[in-house]
Design an enzyme around this catalytic site. Sequence first.
Site, PDB file in Angstrom:
ATOM      1  N   LYS A 136       0.826  -1.238  -0.163  1.00  0.00           N
ATOM      2  CA  LYS A 136       0.042   0.031   0.031  1.00  0.00           C
ATOM      3  C   LYS A 136       0.860   1.293  -0.100  1.00  0.00           C
ATOM      4  CE  LYS A 136      -2.009  -1.537   3.690  1.00  0.00           C
ATOM      5  NZ  LYS A 136      -2.831  -1.599   4.950  1.00  0.00           N
ATOM      6  N   CYS A 137       1.911   1.429  -0.726  1.00  0.00           N
ATOM      7  CA  CYS A 137       2.806   2.258  -0.937  1.00  0.00           C
ATOM      8  C   CYS A 137       2.788   2.928  -2.264  1.00  0.00           C
ATOM      9  CB  CYS A 137       4.453   1.609  -0.687  1.00  0.00           C
ATOM     10  SG  CYS A 137       5.581   2.903  -0.696  1.00  0.00           S
ATOM     11  N   GLY A 138       3.229   4.343  -2.215  1.00  0.00           N
ATOM     12  CA  GLY A 138       3.290   5.041  -3.320  1.00  0.00           C
ATOM     13  C   GLY A 138       4.358   4.152  -4.474  1.00  0.00           C
TER      14      GLY A 138
END
Length: 159
Positions: free
Chosen positions: A35-37
Amino acid sequence: MSDFYKLIPIDSKSEPFPFSQLENKVVLIVNVASKCGFTPQYEELEELYKKYHEKGLEILGFPCSQFGEQELDTQEEIINFCKLNYGVTFPILQKIKVNGVDADPVYTYLKAQKPGLLGFRGIKWNFEKFLIDKKGIVFKRYSSVVKPTSIESDIAALL
């Protein structure tokens, strides 16, 4: 023999994953999060894996939730996310810590071999990358902002 090959992390099925099986291979190790950029980097990592795996490249993802709690809770959720969203076929090992006193020995070793800028030994964020040559020597460390395909020339040169 390089100390790298003495490391034995745990895979996604809670089984030992001895790095001795990686001898004579080029290895790219990445601390990953769902769930990271930077999560879309999975796509480029898989692209590199498909292109170079037969030539001796191994990519290992180590899920980590130390940066903004951006990793899913269970190993099953992580594996399913990687396969369904990015078609990941390279090994995703067990979720670990990369910093602090509980850091996995793999990351303790990698950080000691290639500290970051100004000697900083910690991992700054998700998707930092370490490239290891065929002799088990940590060749280079790349920050999270470095896209996997931009290190393709380094990978090709080591193969």
